[in-house]
Scaffold this motif. Structure first.
Motif, mmCIF file in Angstrom:
data_model
loop_
_atom_site.group_PDB
_atom_site.id
_atom_site.type_symbol
_atom_site.label_atom_id
_atom_site.label_comp_id
_atom_site.label_asym_id
_atom_site.label_seq_id
_atom_site.Cartn_x
_atom_site.Cartn_y
_atom_site.Cartn_z
ATOM 1 N N UNK A 259 46.102 77.836 -51.660
ATOM 2 C CA UNK A 259 46.826 76.906 -52.540
ATOM 3 C C UNK A 259 48.333 76.909 -52.305
ATOM 4 N N UNK A 260 48.827 77.850 -51.512
ATOM 5 C CA UNK A 260 50.271 77.944 -51.313
ATOM 6 C C UNK A 260 50.933 78.601 -52.515
ATOM 7 N N UNK A 261 52.201 78.263 -52.778
ATOM 8 C CA UNK A 261 52.932 78.862 -53.897
ATOM 9 C C UNK A 261 52.376 78.341 -55.210
ATOM 10 N N UNK A 262 52.190 79.241 -56.166
ATOM 11 C CA UNK A 262 51.588 78.870 -57.443
ATOM 12 C C UNK A 262 52.660 78.436 -58.437
ATOM 13 N N UNK A 263 52.344 77.367 -59.146
ATOM 14 C CA UNK A 263 53.256 76.801 -60.141
ATOM 15 C C UNK A 263 52.476 76.566 -61.432
ATOM 16 N N UNK A 264 53.191 76.354 -62.507
ATOM 17 C CA UNK A 264 52.559 76.136 -63.820
ATOM 18 C C UNK A 264 51.668 74.883 -63.782
#
Ligand code: ARG
Length: 349
Positions: A259-264
């Protein structure tokens, strides 16, 4: 649990909602996930509260914490595929490209059309939950850790951190006039616990030139922003990457290989990169096919006062639409090519 049952009832009984939450939270998925919990204490209710309370959401889902992307994958996975228009939950390794040989510089050397250029990414601390699973002490602690890393920046990036809590009216006025200051006015974010304990733990960092900015605990734990007047995308991008690399030395960011970098918000996953210009394109924007032109170039056009706003005087905020399933440098190149094409069309019109 009463909370979750009520939220489910709101979503499942509604006939008009076009949100991805409505589309992908089937009875089967609901039953499967309703009793699950992440190690941060995140629940299905935390993920769907905003979309259930705002049935006009486009997405309608937020991740309760970094682990939600795994624990609630039966809901978040289909939402991600649908939003990012990809067929597999897959994302390449981080690649910022060869910064000494980008092959582009200023996208508008004449200075006629591009007013300003901005590139941002979102980052999350691997060890902290997202807003629904944070308490006040954790917000304060996270701010302390982030501030420490920011205040260690040197050279062009050297600057100062301004916490929102206790900010003097003078500083607040100046930062609002600079369009730097974020506020607590987004009802989607509000319903997702995004403003709990406001303004505690929130703040902004910026360098002396005001070309490198970091938002702390706005929507994401960290939003790193590089910007300047005019169209020099290469300068803006290099400064951003330099900042990211420095901060990575001190902080561990949440990332999943697929998913790559996780964000809210699931809409920001992957590169989390949004590269934009404010650009004067009154002629192109008047064309009936403006939307199709942008779609074909994988660009998104917004008003200049942020998400969900209208254009003023033919000035648009044009950015890359895709953030997942491609690398950072590919996202930048896609935006660069698109903007160059828009400029060509405006000058020919
Ligand atoms: N939750 C809102 C919606 O579903 C916003 C989604 C994208 N924007 C954002 N700032 N994350 O419509």
């Amino acid at each position: 649990m009463a909370d979750l049952a009520e939220l489910w009832e709101k979503v499942s009984s509604n006939k008009d909602s076009k949100s991805l939450l409505k589309k992908h939270l089937t009875k089967e998925v609901y039953e499967k996930l309703k009793d699950k919990k992440t190690k941060f204490g995140g629940t299905l209710a935390d993920c769907i509260r905003s979309g259930a309370k705002n049935l006009d959401s486009g997405v309608g889902v937020y991740a309760s914490d970094p682990e939600a992307y795994t624990v609630f994958q039966d809901l978040l996975g289909p939402v991600i595929l649908d939003y990012h228009k990809i067929t597999e939950l897959k994302h390449p390794a981080c690649d910022f490209g060869d910064l000494s040989n980008l092959g582009f510089g200023d996208l508008d050397p004449s200075g006629d059309l591009i007013v300003s250029t901005r590139v941002r990414v979102g980052r999350s601390h691997a060890s902290f939950g997202f807003p629904p699973t944070l308490n006040k002490e954790q917000r304060v602690e996270m701010q302390r850790v982030t501030q420490g890393a920011l205040e260690g920046l040197t050279g062009e990036l050297k600057g100062k951190y301004y916490p929102l809590e206790g900010m003097t009216p003078d500083v607040q006025k100046q930062l609002t006039e600079d369009h730097f200051l974020f506020n607590d006015s987004d009802r989607f974010l509000k319903a997702a616990s995004g403003y709990d304990d406001w303004p505690t733990g929130r703040g902004i960092f910026f360098n002396d030139n005001k070309t490198f900015l970091v938002w702390v605990n706005e929507e994401d734990h960290i939003r790193i922003i590089s910007m300047q007047k005019g169209g020099d995308l290469a300068a803006v991008y290099k400064r951003l990457v330099g900042g990211i690399k420095e901060l990575e030395k001190k902080l561990e960011f949440a990332r999943l290989p697929n998913l790559g970098y996780l964000t809210f918000c699931p809409s920001n996953l992957g590169t989390t990169l949004r590269a934009s210009v404010h650009i004067k394109i009154p002629k192109v924007a008047k064309k009936p096919e403006f939307k199709e032109i942008c779609d074909k170039l994988n660009l998104q056009a917004r008003g200049i006062h942020g998400e969900h706003t209208e254009s003023v005087g033919g000035v648009y905020d044009i950015s890359n639409k895709r953030r997942m399933g491609l690398s950072e440098i590919e996202a930048i190149q896609e935006m660069r090519k698109g903007v160059e094409e828009i400029i060509k069309l405006e000058k020919a019109a």
